[in-house]
Design a protein around this motif. Sequence first.
Motif, PDB file in Angstrom:
ATOM      1  N   PRO A  59     -53.125  28.628  15.547  1.00  0.00           N
ATOM      2  CA  PRO A  59     -53.418  27.744  16.685  1.00  0.00           C
ATOM      3  C   PRO A  59     -52.148  27.239  17.376  1.00  0.00           C
ATOM      4  N   PHE A  60     -51.091  27.052  16.615  1.00  0.00           N
ATOM      5  CA  PHE A  60     -49.838  26.562  17.177  1.00  0.00           C
ATOM      6  C   PHE A  60     -49.138  27.649  17.981  1.00  0.00           C
ATOM      7  N   ARG A  61     -49.256  28.884  17.529  1.00  0.00           N
ATOM      8  CA  ARG A  61     -48.718  30.011  18.294  1.00  0.00           C
ATOM      9  C   ARG A  61     -49.514  30.205  19.587  1.00  0.00           C
ATOM     10  N   ALA A  62     -50.827  29.990  19.507  1.00  0.00           N
ATOM     11  CA  ALA A  62     -51.657  30.068  20.718  1.00  0.00           C
ATOM     12  C   ALA A  62     -51.210  29.000  21.720  1.00  0.00           C
ATOM     13  N   ASN A  63     -50.870  27.799  21.217  1.00  0.00           N
ATOM     14  CA  ASN A  63     -50.351  26.759  22.106  1.00  0.00           C
ATOM     15  C   ASN A  63     -49.087  27.230  22.817  1.00  0.00           C
ATOM     16  N   ASP A  64     -48.198  27.889  22.077  1.00  0.00           N
ATOM     17  CA  ASP A  64     -46.973  28.406  22.686  1.00  0.00           C
ATOM     18  C   ASP A  64     -47.294  29.404  23.791  1.00  0.00           C
TER      19      ASP A  64
END
Length: 116
Positions: A59-64
């Motif tokens: 999910p944090f990579r998707a935010n990036d």
Amino acid sequence: DANRIFDALNWAQAQWPDMALATSGAKGGEKLAIRWAQQKKVTLVLAKANFDLNGRAAPFRANDELLALDPVCVLTLANTLNADRAEGLKPFGPALNLAQKAGEKGLLHYPLRARG
């Protein structure tokens, strides 16, 4: 939460009539936002979390990926707006992360809050 999410998206569309909605497509509020975009015929951009590749960091990579799109405005909902359900629930980490990163980039950010 649905009405407040729809209100925020309607506000955003009034501010930026040619807007596109970028989301990771996560369960809950993001699914509601996708439905809103489909009904309003707003361009939808998905940056889905890839759990196979990124594991728990997905999910944090998707935010990036979302922030790499250079958004004009970021809307987040880290906590439910339903007071009856909120007790004992932690804020949603990926939403908090997105808000933090948007702030670091100097992006316009609006956290969704209950009315009043």
